[in-house]
Scaffold this motif. Structure first.
Motif, PDB file in Angstrom:
ATOM      1  N   ARG A   9       0.819  -1.214   0.000  1.00  0.00           N
ATOM      2  CA  ARG A   9       0.000   0.000   0.000  1.00  0.00           C
ATOM      3  C   ARG A   9       0.852   1.262   0.000  1.00  0.00           C
ATOM      4  O   ARG A   9       0.329   2.363   0.006  1.00  0.00           O
ATOM      5  N   GLY A  10       2.149   1.094   0.018  1.00  0.00           N
ATOM      6  CA  GLY A  10       3.051   2.242  -0.003  1.00  0.00           C
ATOM      7  C   GLY A  10       3.210   2.907   1.347  1.00  0.00           C
ATOM      8  O   GLY A  10       3.665   4.044   1.434  1.00  0.00           O
ATOM      9  N   GLU A  11       2.832   2.233   2.419  1.00  0.00           N
ATOM     10  CA  GLU A  11       2.907   2.815   3.749  1.00  0.00           C
ATOM     11  C   GLU A  11       4.315   2.722   4.334  1.00  0.00           C
ATOM     12  O   GLU A  11       4.621   3.446   5.277  1.00  0.00           O
ATOM     13  N   LEU A  12       5.123   1.837   3.836  1.00  0.00           N
ATOM     14  CA  LEU A  12       6.503   1.726   4.306  1.00  0.00           C
ATOM     15  C   LEU A  12       7.409   2.416   3.308  1.00  0.00           C
ATOM     16  O   LEU A  12       7.278   2.259   2.105  1.00  0.00           O
ATOM     17  N   GLN A  13       8.348   3.175   3.827  1.00  0.00           N
ATOM     18  CA  GLN A  13       9.289   3.845   2.951  1.00  0.00           C
ATOM     19  C   GLN A  13      10.363   2.855   2.519  1.00  0.00           C
ATOM     20  O   GLN A  13      10.949   2.170   3.347  1.00  0.00           O
ATOM     21  N   ARG A  14      10.592   2.760   1.232  1.00  0.00           N
ATOM     22  CA  ARG A  14      11.607   1.842   0.722  1.00  0.00           C
ATOM     23  C   ARG A  14      12.923   2.584   0.599  1.00  0.00           C
ATOM     24  O   ARG A  14      12.984   3.693   0.108  1.00  0.00           O
ATOM     25  N   LYS A  15      13.982   1.945   1.067  1.00  0.00           N
ATOM     26  CA  LYS A  15      15.327   2.509   0.936  1.00  0.00           C
ATOM     27  C   LYS A  15      15.972   1.903  -0.297  1.00  0.00           C
ATOM     28  O   LYS A  15      15.945   0.690  -0.472  1.00  0.00           O
ATOM     29  N   PRO A  16      16.546   2.731  -1.164  1.00  0.00           N
ATOM     30  CA  PRO A  16      17.208   2.169  -2.354  1.00  0.00           C
ATOM     31  C   PRO A  16      18.424   1.342  -1.930  1.00  0.00           C
ATOM     32  O   PRO A  16      19.105   1.669  -0.963  1.00  0.00           O
ATOM     33  N   MET A  17      18.673   0.278  -2.675  1.00  0.00           N
ATOM     34  CA  MET A  17      19.845  -0.553  -2.400  1.00  0.00           C
ATOM     35  C   MET A  17      21.082   0.198  -2.857  1.00  0.00           C
ATOM     36  O   MET A  17      21.167   0.629  -3.999  1.00  0.00           O
ATOM     37  N   GLU A  18      21.999   0.380  -1.944  1.00  0.00           N
ATOM     38  CA  GLU A  18      23.242   1.028  -2.312  1.00  0.00           C
ATOM     39  C   GLU A  18      24.145   0.013  -2.997  1.00  0.00           C
ATOM     40  O   GLU A  18      24.196  -1.145  -2.587  1.00  0.00           O
ATOM     41  N   PRO A  19      24.839   0.430  -4.061  1.00  0.00           N
ATOM     42  CA  PRO A  19      25.736  -0.521  -4.712  1.00  0.00           C
ATOM     43  C   PRO A  19      26.847  -0.926  -3.745  1.00  0.00           C
ATOM     44  O   PRO A  19      27.406  -0.075  -3.057  1.00  0.00           O
ATOM     45  N   PRO A  20      27.124  -2.221  -3.659  1.00  0.00           N
ATOM     46  CA  PRO A  20      28.178  -2.656  -2.756  1.00  0.00           C
ATOM     47  C   PRO A  20      29.539  -2.209  -3.263  1.00  0.00           C
ATOM     48  O   PRO A  20      29.744  -2.056  -4.460  1.00  0.00           O
ATOM     49  N   GLU A  21      30.445  -1.996  -2.331  1.00  0.00           N
ATOM     50  CA  GLU A  21      31.809  -1.651  -2.716  1.00  0.00           C
ATOM     51  C   GLU A  21      32.429  -2.875  -3.369  1.00  0.00           C
ATOM     52  O   GLU A  21      32.300  -3.984  -2.875  1.00  0.00           O
ATOM     53  N   LEU A  22      33.079  -2.675  -4.495  1.00  0.00           N
ATOM     54  CA  LEU A  22      33.683  -3.784  -5.230  1.00  0.00           C
ATOM     55  C   LEU A  22      34.955  -4.238  -4.526  1.00  0.00           C
ATOM     56  O   LEU A  22      35.904  -3.461  -4.395  1.00  0.00           O
ATOM     57  N   PRO A  23      34.984  -5.485  -4.044  1.00  0.00           N
ATOM     58  CA  PRO A  23      36.211  -5.970  -3.408  1.00  0.00           C
ATOM     59  C   PRO A  23      37.296  -6.188  -4.458  1.00  0.00           C
ATOM     60  O   PRO A  23      36.995  -6.475  -5.617  1.00  0.00           O
ATOM     61  N   GLU A  24      38.530  -6.049  -4.058  1.00  0.00           N
ATOM     62  CA  GLU A  24      39.638  -6.274  -4.992  1.00  0.00           C
ATOM     63  C   GLU A  24      39.823  -7.764  -5.254  1.00  0.00           C
ATOM     64  O   GLU A  24      40.031  -8.188  -6.380  1.00  0.00           O
ATOM     65  N   ARG A  25      39.735  -8.559  -4.168  1.00  0.00           N
ATOM     66  CA  ARG A  25      39.932 -10.009  -4.287  1.00  0.00           C
ATOM     67  C   ARG A  25      38.932 -10.733  -3.390  1.00  0.00           C
ATOM     68  O   ARG A  25      38.534 -10.235  -2.342  1.00  0.00           O
ATOM     69  N   ILE A  26      38.569 -11.932  -3.813  1.00  0.00           N
ATOM     70  CA  ILE A  26      37.800 -12.870  -2.994  1.00  0.00           C
ATOM     71  C   ILE A  26      38.554 -14.187  -3.100  1.00  0.00           C
ATOM     72  O   ILE A  26      38.559 -14.825  -4.155  1.00  0.00           O
ATOM     73  N   GLY A  27      39.221 -14.549  -2.014  1.00  0.00           N
ATOM     74  CA  GLY A  27      40.068 -15.746  -2.059  1.00  0.00           C
ATOM     75  C   GLY A  27      41.133 -15.571  -3.123  1.00  0.00           C
ATOM     76  O   GLY A  27      41.748 -14.511  -3.234  1.00  0.00           O
ATOM     77  N   PRO A  28      41.321 -16.594  -3.973  1.00  0.00           N
ATOM     78  CA  PRO A  28      42.358 -16.497  -5.011  1.00  0.00           C
ATOM     79  C   PRO A  28      41.896 -15.736  -6.259  1.00  0.00           C
ATOM     80  O   PRO A  28      42.650 -15.592  -7.214  1.00  0.00           O
ATOM     81  N   TYR A  29      40.672 -15.237  -6.258  1.00  0.00           N
ATOM     82  CA  TYR A  29      40.106 -14.599  -7.447  1.00  0.00           C
ATOM     83  C   TYR A  29      40.207 -13.077  -7.400  1.00  0.00           C
ATOM     84  O   TYR A  29      39.940 -12.457  -6.369  1.00  0.00           O
ATOM     85  N   ARG A  30      40.552 -12.481  -8.532  1.00  0.00           N
ATOM     86  CA  ARG A  30      40.575 -11.021  -8.675  1.00  0.00           C
ATOM     87  C   ARG A  30      39.226 -10.599  -9.245  1.00  0.00           C
ATOM     88  O   ARG A  30      38.821 -11.041 -10.316  1.00  0.00           O
ATOM     89  N   VAL A  31      38.515  -9.776  -8.512  1.00  0.00           N
ATOM     90  CA  VAL A  31      37.174  -9.349  -8.917  1.00  0.00           C
ATOM     91  C   VAL A  31      37.289  -8.323 -10.038  1.00  0.00           C
ATOM     92  O   VAL A  31      38.071  -7.378  -9.956  1.00  0.00           O
ATOM     93  N   THR A  32      36.503  -8.529 -11.110  1.00  0.00           N
ATOM     94  CA  THR A  32      36.549  -7.621 -12.256  1.00  0.00           C
ATOM     95  C   THR A  32      35.324  -6.721 -12.350  1.00  0.00           C
ATOM     96  O   THR A  32      35.418  -5.608 -12.843  1.00  0.00           O
ATOM     97  N   ARG A  33      34.157  -7.221 -11.901  1.00  0.00           N
ATOM     98  CA  ARG A  33      32.954  -6.380 -11.929  1.00  0.00           C
ATOM     99  C   ARG A  33      31.821  -7.033 -11.157  1.00  0.00           C
ATOM    100  O   ARG A  33      31.873  -8.229 -10.848  1.00  0.00           O
ATOM    101  N   LEU A  34      30.808  -6.244 -10.884  1.00  0.00           N
ATOM    102  CA  LEU A  34      29.599  -6.718 -10.225  1.00  0.00           C
ATOM    103  C   LEU A  34      28.664  -7.284 -11.288  1.00  0.00           C
ATOM    104  O   LEU A  34      28.417  -6.647 -12.307  1.00  0.00           O
ATOM    105  N   LEU A  35      28.160  -8.497 -11.065  1.00  0.00           N
ATOM    106  CA  LEU A  35      27.197  -9.089 -11.995  1.00  0.00           C
ATOM    107  C   LEU A  35      25.765  -8.848 -11.544  1.00  0.00           C
ATOM    108  O   LEU A  35      24.878  -8.619 -12.358  1.00  0.00           O
ATOM    109  N   GLY A  36      25.525  -8.934 -10.234  1.00  0.00           N
ATOM    110  CA  GLY A  36      24.169  -8.720  -9.744  1.00  0.00           C
ATOM    111  C   GLY A  36      24.096  -8.803  -8.241  1.00  0.00           C
ATOM    112  O   GLY A  36      25.006  -9.297  -7.575  1.00  0.00           O
TER     113      GLY A  36
END
Length: 71
Positions: A9-36
């Protein structure tokens, strides 16, 4: 009234999702971009180089609230 009904009904205010900070690495993997990003996790495109071979993968990271073990 249930929260879902109030939100519909629109009674609750929705907060937009802030884009997460892109990590440089996750384990042995180098992160290149956000997929979703969704309700339970964030998915990154990443790559790893080993023995001259570059592997491109998707890395799924669960949101921290799912890791809370109070059961």
């Amino acid at each position: 009234m249930l929260e879902g009904e109030r939100q519909a009904r629109g009674e609750l205010q929705r907060k937009p999702m802030e884009p997460p900070e892109l990590p440089e690495r996750i384990g042995p993997y180098r992160v290149t971009r956000l997929l979703g990003r969704g309700g339970t996790s964030t998915v990154y495109a990443a790559e790893r180089e080993a023995e001259g071979v570059t592997s491109r993968v998707a890395v799924k990271v669960l949101h921290a609230y799912l890791l809370d073990d109070e059961s």
